[in-house]
Design a protein around this motif. Structure first.
Motif, PDB file in Angstrom:
ATOM      1  N   GLU A   1      49.420  53.558  29.344  1.00  0.00           N
ATOM      2  CA  GLU A   1      48.729  53.937  27.967  1.00  0.00           C
ATOM      3  C   GLU A   1      48.329  52.766  27.545  1.00  0.00           C
ATOM      4  O   GLU A   1      47.169  52.850  26.989  1.00  0.00           O
ATOM      5  CB  GLU A   1      49.977  54.380  26.989  1.00  0.00           C
ATOM      6  CG  GLU A   1      49.609  54.763  25.655  1.00  0.00           C
ATOM      7  CD  GLU A   1      48.461  55.905  25.616  1.00  0.00           C
ATOM      8  OE1 GLU A   1      48.043  55.909  24.547  1.00  0.00           O
ATOM      9  OE2 GLU A   1      48.283  56.388  26.537  1.00  0.00           O
ATOM     10  N   LEU A   2      48.841  51.618  27.194  1.00  0.00           N
ATOM     11  CA  LEU A   2      48.388  50.436  26.748  1.00  0.00           C
ATOM     12  C   LEU A   2      47.244  49.947  27.282  1.00  0.00           C
ATOM     13  O   LEU A   2      46.357  49.652  26.388  1.00  0.00           O
ATOM     14  CB  LEU A   2      49.670  49.302  26.599  1.00  0.00           C
ATOM     15  CG  LEU A   2      49.077  48.010  26.049  1.00  0.00           C
ATOM     16  CD1 LEU A   2      49.046  48.166  24.445  1.00  0.00           C
ATOM     17  CD2 LEU A   2      50.336  46.765  26.277  1.00  0.00           C
ATOM     18  N   ASN A   3      47.032  49.726  28.564  1.00  0.00           N
ATOM     19  CA  ASN A   3      46.111  49.025  29.385  1.00  0.00           C
ATOM     20  C   ASN A   3      45.044  50.159  29.699  1.00  0.00           C
ATOM     21  O   ASN A   3      44.053  49.847  30.379  1.00  0.00           O
ATOM     22  CB  ASN A   3      46.755  48.259  30.469  1.00  0.00           C
ATOM     23  CG  ASN A   3      47.470  47.198  30.166  1.00  0.00           C
ATOM     24  OD1 ASN A   3      47.137  46.363  29.577  1.00  0.00           O
ATOM     25  ND2 ASN A   3      48.821  47.275  30.118  1.00  0.00           N
ATOM     26  N   GLY A   4      45.105  51.406  29.339  1.00  0.00           N
ATOM     27  CA  GLY A   4      44.050  52.495  29.775  1.00  0.00           C
ATOM     28  C   GLY A   4      43.883  52.656  31.177  1.00  0.00           C
ATOM     29  O   GLY A   4      42.845  52.835  31.596  1.00  0.00           O
ATOM     30  N   GLU A   5      45.024  52.310  31.971  1.00  0.00           N
ATOM     31  CA  GLU A   5      44.734  52.322  33.412  1.00  0.00           C
ATOM     32  C   GLU A   5      44.351  53.489  34.122  1.00  0.00           C
ATOM     33  O   GLU A   5      43.121  53.219  34.792  1.00  0.00           O
ATOM     34  CB  GLU A   5      45.871  51.744  33.876  1.00  0.00           C
ATOM     35  CG  GLU A   5      46.470  50.304  33.761  1.00  0.00           C
ATOM     36  CD  GLU A   5      47.818  50.125  34.258  1.00  0.00           C
ATOM     37  OE1 GLU A   5      48.268  50.277  35.477  1.00  0.00           O
ATOM     38  OE2 GLU A   5      48.795  49.749  33.346  1.00  0.00           O
ATOM     39  N   LEU A   6      44.659  54.762  33.834  1.00  0.00           N
ATOM     40  CA  LEU A   6      44.400  55.889  34.613  1.00  0.00           C
ATOM     41  C   LEU A   6      42.725  56.185  34.197  1.00  0.00           C
ATOM     42  O   LEU A   6      41.886  56.720  34.814  1.00  0.00           O
ATOM     43  CB  LEU A   6      45.139  57.077  34.170  1.00  0.00           C
ATOM     44  CG  LEU A   6      46.581  56.762  34.956  1.00  0.00           C
ATOM     45  CD1 LEU A   6      47.701  57.947  34.759  1.00  0.00           C
ATOM     46  CD2 LEU A   6      46.359  56.366  36.318  1.00  0.00           C
TER      47      LEU A   6
ATOM     48  N   TYR B   1      35.579  27.759  48.307  1.00  0.00           N
ATOM     49  CA  TYR B   1      34.296  28.627  48.811  1.00  0.00           C
ATOM     50  C   TYR B   1      33.635  28.789  47.713  1.00  0.00           C
ATOM     51  O   TYR B   1      32.848  29.644  47.394  1.00  0.00           O
ATOM     52  CB  TYR B   1      35.100  29.812  49.315  1.00  0.00           C
ATOM     53  CG  TYR B   1      35.793  29.815  50.252  1.00  0.00           C
ATOM     54  CD1 TYR B   1      35.309  29.752  51.635  1.00  0.00           C
ATOM     55  CD2 TYR B   1      37.231  29.674  50.160  1.00  0.00           C
ATOM     56  CE1 TYR B   1      36.125  29.828  52.958  1.00  0.00           C
ATOM     57  CE2 TYR B   1      38.096  29.452  51.531  1.00  0.00           C
ATOM     58  CZ  TYR B   1      37.476  29.691  52.638  1.00  0.00           C
ATOM     59  OH  TYR B   1      38.248  29.512  53.823  1.00  0.00           O
ATOM     60  N   GLY B   2      33.394  27.688  46.824  1.00  0.00           N
ATOM     61  CA  GLY B   2      32.734  27.782  45.552  1.00  0.00           C
ATOM     62  C   GLY B   2      31.262  28.134  45.721  1.00  0.00           C
ATOM     63  O   GLY B   2      30.460  28.754  44.839  1.00  0.00           O
ATOM     64  N   GLY B   3      30.583  27.727  46.709  1.00  0.00           N
ATOM     65  CA  GLY B   3      29.224  28.095  46.741  1.00  0.00           C
ATOM     66  C   GLY B   3      28.988  29.532  47.463  1.00  0.00           C
ATOM     67  O   GLY B   3      27.813  30.049  47.333  1.00  0.00           O
ATOM     68  N   VAL B   4      30.224  30.429  47.585  1.00  0.00           N
ATOM     69  CA  VAL B   4      30.150  31.843  48.024  1.00  0.00           C
ATOM     70  C   VAL B   4      30.880  32.459  46.954  1.00  0.00           C
ATOM     71  O   VAL B   4      30.300  33.777  46.705  1.00  0.00           O
ATOM     72  CB  VAL B   4      30.986  31.871  49.492  1.00  0.00           C
ATOM     73  CG1 VAL B   4      30.992  33.485  49.865  1.00  0.00           C
ATOM     74  CG2 VAL B   4      30.091  31.253  50.804  1.00  0.00           C
ATOM     75  N   VAL B   5      31.830  32.314  46.374  1.00  0.00           N
ATOM     76  CA  VAL B   5      32.580  32.851  45.446  1.00  0.00           C
ATOM     77  C   VAL B   5      32.533  32.575  43.965  1.00  0.00           C
ATOM     78  O   VAL B   5      32.305  31.260  43.443  1.00  0.00           O
ATOM     79  CB  VAL B   5      34.117  32.719  45.725  1.00  0.00           C
ATOM     80  CG1 VAL B   5      35.205  33.491  45.006  1.00  0.00           C
ATOM     81  CG2 VAL B   5      34.460  32.925  47.208  1.00  0.00           C
ATOM     82  N   GLU B   6      32.465  33.525  42.981  1.00  0.00           N
ATOM     83  CA  GLU B   6      32.431  33.170  41.747  1.00  0.00           C
ATOM     84  C   GLU B   6      33.655  34.187  41.179  1.00  0.00           C
ATOM     85  O   GLU B   6      33.525  35.345  41.425  1.00  0.00           O
ATOM     86  CB  GLU B   6      30.995  33.735  40.890  1.00  0.00           C
ATOM     87  CG  GLU B   6      31.069  33.526  39.500  1.00  0.00           C
ATOM     88  CD  GLU B   6      29.769  34.017  38.700  1.00  0.00           C
ATOM     89  OE1 GLU B   6      29.725  33.777  37.749  1.00  0.00           O
ATOM     90  OE2 GLU B   6      28.946  34.413  39.726  1.00  0.00           O
ATOM     91  N   VAL B   7      34.434  33.686  40.389  1.00  0.00           N
ATOM     92  CA  VAL B   7      35.424  34.520  39.683  1.00  0.00           C
ATOM     93  C   VAL B   7      35.092  34.593  38.426  1.00  0.00           C
ATOM     94  O   VAL B   7      35.040  33.467  37.432  1.00  0.00           O
ATOM     95  CB  VAL B   7      36.799  33.748  39.703  1.00  0.00           C
ATOM     96  CG1 VAL B   7      38.057  34.650  39.292  1.00  0.00           C
ATOM     97  CG2 VAL B   7      37.063  33.543  41.320  1.00  0.00           C
ATOM     98  N   VAL B   8      35.159  35.835  37.675  1.00  0.00           N
ATOM     99  CA  VAL B   8      34.738  36.302  36.272  1.00  0.00           C
ATOM    100  C   VAL B   8      36.020  36.836  35.743  1.00  0.00           C
ATOM    101  O   VAL B   8      36.644  37.742  36.228  1.00  0.00           O
ATOM    102  CB  VAL B   8      33.619  37.246  36.291  1.00  0.00           C
ATOM    103  CG1 VAL B   8      33.129  37.558  35.069  1.00  0.00           C
ATOM    104  CG2 VAL B   8      32.561  36.699  37.268  1.00  0.00           C
ATOM    105  N   ARG B   9      36.096  36.418  34.349  1.00  0.00           N
ATOM    106  CA  ARG B   9      37.168  37.160  33.591  1.00  0.00           C
ATOM    107  C   ARG B   9      36.483  38.592  32.974  1.00  0.00           C
ATOM    108  O   ARG B   9      35.343  38.301  32.224  1.00  0.00           O
ATOM    109  CB  ARG B   9      37.696  36.396  32.338  1.00  0.00           C
ATOM    110  CG  ARG B   9      38.867  37.074  31.819  1.00  0.00           C
ATOM    111  CD  ARG B   9      39.457  36.222  30.706  1.00  0.00           C
ATOM    112  NE  ARG B   9      40.487  36.818  30.111  1.00  0.00           N
ATOM    113  CZ  ARG B   9      41.167  36.524  29.067  1.00  0.00           C
ATOM    114  NH1 ARG B   9      40.911  35.090  28.320  1.00  0.00           N
ATOM    115  NH2 ARG B   9      42.424  37.168  28.500  1.00  0.00           N
ATOM    116  N   GLY B  10      37.208  39.661  33.297  1.00  0.00           N
ATOM    117  CA  GLY B  10      36.594  41.033  32.835  1.00  0.00           C
ATOM    118  C   GLY B  10      37.314  42.225  33.482  1.00  0.00           C
ATOM    119  O   GLY B  10      38.140  41.838  34.173  1.00  0.00           O
ATOM    120  N   ASN B  11      36.813  43.144  33.378  1.00  0.00           N
ATOM    121  CA  ASN B  11      37.468  44.568  33.641  1.00  0.00           C
ATOM    122  C   ASN B  11      36.643  45.006  34.676  1.00  0.00           C
ATOM    123  O   ASN B  11      35.352  44.925  34.613  1.00  0.00           O
ATOM    124  CB  ASN B  11      37.600  45.718  32.486  1.00  0.00           C
ATOM    125  CG  ASN B  11      38.597  46.438  32.819  1.00  0.00           C
ATOM    126  OD1 ASN B  11      38.337  47.308  33.846  1.00  0.00           O
ATOM    127  ND2 ASN B  11      39.650  46.395  31.893  1.00  0.00           N
TER     128      ASN B  11
END
Length: 317
Positions: A213-218, A69-79
């Motif tokens: 705590e480590l990943n600051g999730e909340l 689905y490359g024409g529709v989808v882009e996957v980005v590394r980020g938060n």
């Protein structure tokens, strides 16, 4: 190790998002791409899906799974907290739906060297983004006894938080605590045996607390919900899957605040604060996994799905 992750509440989530085939969607915790794949299948060639994940292994796995689905989808590394900036860089102002599937993935738990699991003896890592330098071992060895007590109590809801923190402080005087096995041993020594026989593995709550705590999730979640609601176009929906009461409480509170933002005293005859509702919670209570899913996917046991629908007022356009 191959990135394997069984998507929780897949059907309920996709149905709740009400996918518009020409719409724009964001999966803020793309993981292995399970939810994202089902979204992509429902999009027309001019639709768009942005997948975001801070875990490099997840980003690569999702990219591979969604390459058709490359024409529709882009996957980005980020938060997902960076969602407004990620979308602005792509010229996107508004979207039709956003999904968050919170917590730790099956892949992260099953990959011993990531240090997320109390079932494997491995380095105390627990980083969701391995570009970060601070690890779980740094917290366990560096935080004060009082701070450790707070983390274990507030993020793990651990009744023996102070006892575990005391034993950690004593053990690390002898040598640095480096492995999950050592941490499990300390926890087991701190909790009376009669309390270890109920409520699952005795280390579960402490591992959750250190990971949060480590990943600051909340804090990330609390800081991001309002901005994600602002990104939604009229009728767009934000779906969030949580896995423990701390996350669910934050989502529930944020949805209520956006549904009823008025801060005027109750005895005021009319609203003067000027704060207007942003939309509404689609379900009065969170959706829970069905019996069939509970039987086939143990991870779904504690899952809750809440959905918010955006309503844009004329003067907000």
């Amino acid at each position: 190790m191959e990135f394997v992750h069984q998507s929780v509440m897949l059907n309920e989530t996709i149905e709740s998002l009400r996918i518009r085939e020409h719409g724009i969607y964001v999966d803020g915790t793309c993981g292995g791409g399970g939810h994202a794949l089902e979204i992509a299948k429902r999009l027309a060639p001019d639709g768009r899906l942005i997948g975001i994940d801070r875990d490099e292994a997840a980003q690569k796995a999702a990219g591979e799974r969604l390459k058709a689905y490359g024409g529709v989808v882009e996957v980005v590394r980020g938060n997902y907290s960076e969602m407004p900036e990620i979308l602005a860089e792509r010229g996107i102002r508004k979207v039709d739906g956003i999904l968050l599937d919170l917590g730790v993935s099956s892949y992260q738990l099953d990959t011993a060297e990531r240090g997320f699991s109390y079932m494997h003896d491995a380095p105390l890592d627990m980083r969701m983004d391995q570009r970060e330098t601070r690890t779980a071992a740094d917290i366990i060895n560096g935080a004060s006894e009082a701070e450790l007590t707070r983390i274990l109590r507030d993020y793990g809801e651990e009744r023996f938080a102070s006892k575990i923190a005391k034993h950690i402080a004593e053990r690390r005087k002898e040598k640095r605590i480096e492995t999950t096995g050592e941490f499990v041993e300390i926890i087991s020594e701190s909790i009376p045996m009669k309390f270890q026989k109920t409520g699952g593995h005795p280390a579960k709550r402490s591992f959750q607390a250190i990971r949060i705590e480590l990943n600051g999730e909340l804090q990330l979640l609390e800081d991001s919900i309002d901005s994600m609601i602002e990104l939604l176009d009229d009728g767009g929906r934000l779906a969030i899957i949580t896995f423990h009461s701390l996350e669910d409480r934050i989502v529930k509170s944020a949805f209520r605040r956006n549904e009823n933002p008025c801060t005027c005293p109750p005895d005021f005859p009319v609203c003067v604060c000027g704060k207007k509702p942003k939309g509404f919670s689609v379900f009065r209570k969170p959706l829970l996994p069905g019996e069939e899913e509970l039987g086939t996917n143990p991870r779904s046991k504690s899952a809750k799905l809440r959905v918010f629908e955006r309503r844009v007022m004329p003067d907000d356009r």
